[in-house]
Design a protein around this motif. Structure first.
Motif, PDB file in Angstrom:
ATOM      1  N   THR A 278     130.219 -82.829  -4.354  1.00 15.74           N
ATOM      2  CA  THR A 278     129.199 -81.792  -3.683  1.00 15.74           C
ATOM      3  C   THR A 278     128.033 -82.222  -4.960  1.00 15.74           C
ATOM      4  OG1 THR A 278     130.195 -80.859  -2.381  1.00 15.74           O
ATOM      5  CG2 THR A 278     127.698 -80.284  -3.293  1.00 15.74           C
TER       6      THR A 278
ATOM      7  N   THR B  57     124.022 -81.400  -6.030  1.00 20.49           N
ATOM      8  CA  THR B  57     122.703 -80.741  -5.384  1.00 20.49           C
ATOM      9  C   THR B  57     121.843 -81.167  -7.091  1.00 20.49           C
ATOM     10  OG1 THR B  57     124.125 -79.289  -5.494  1.00 20.49           O
ATOM     11  CG2 THR B  57     121.733 -79.005  -5.645  1.00 20.49           C
TER      12      THR B  57
ATOM     13  N   ASP C 233     122.196 -82.929  -2.554  1.00 18.69           N
ATOM     14  CA  ASP C 233     121.649 -82.508  -1.773  1.00 18.69           C
ATOM     15  C   ASP C 233     120.707 -82.291  -2.317  1.00 18.69           C
ATOM     16  OD1 ASP C 233     119.530 -80.399  -0.635  1.00 18.69           O
ATOM     17  OD2 ASP C 233     121.397 -79.101  -0.338  1.00 18.69           O
TER      18      ASP C 233
ATOM     19  N   LYS D 217     120.939 -84.684   2.112  1.00 20.03           N
ATOM     20  CA  LYS D 217     119.368 -84.374   1.965  1.00 20.03           C
ATOM     21  C   LYS D 217     118.571 -83.745   0.895  1.00 20.03           C
ATOM     22  CE  LYS D 217     122.764 -80.732   3.957  1.00 20.03           C
ATOM     23  NZ  LYS D 217     123.638 -79.260   2.698  1.00 20.03           N
ATOM     24  N   GLY D 218     117.239 -83.921   2.180  1.00 26.28           N
ATOM     25  CA  GLY D 218     116.367 -83.814   0.557  1.00 26.28           C
ATOM     26  C   GLY D 218     115.420 -85.060   0.824  1.00 26.28           C
TER      27      GLY D 218
END
Length: 120
Positions: A33, A35, A53, A68-69
């Motif tokens: 993950t 971010t 993200d 995402k984003g």
């Protein structure tokens, strides 16, 4: 998902989490993950267990996991059958396999500065 001729430069493995900014050369794969924001003149791959993200600015993006984003993909965005894309996409070209899921505002092959479709 692997591209012949371009060796893997880095890997964020399954279960790993990273938050921040990343800039790289070469091919990078995310199975964990991430971010934040990612920039590359090369290829970013998001594996089936991977989640990114934030902001992605890449020449090529292959999504088998989740992106995402805000995505700015200068050459080619490939969304594989297990891939999910959410947010805003601006890509030179796009290839979507059956089964992929996309919920995004999408511009393909249009320069952002062209202003097409914008009002007031």
């Amino acid at each position: 998902m692997a591209e012949k001729g371009l060796p893997l430069a880095a890997l964020l493995g399954r279960g790993a989490k990273y938050s921040g900014e990343m800039s790289f050369d070469g091919r990078v794969r995310v199975d964990g993950t991430f971010t934040g924001s990612i920039f590359t003149e090369d290829r970013l791959e998001i594996g089936e267990s991977g989640v990114v993200d934030g902001k992605i600015d890449a020449a090529t993006l292959v999504v088998a996991g989740t992106a995402k984003g805000n995505l700015r993909i200068r050459d080619l965005l490939i969304v594989e059958s297990t891939g999910k894309v959410y947010g805003k996409v601006d890509a030179g070209n796009m290839q979507v396999e059956p089964g992929a899921r996309i919920k995004a505002d999408i511009q393909i092959g249009i320069e952002p500065s062209a202003g097409l479709g914008e009002t007031g």
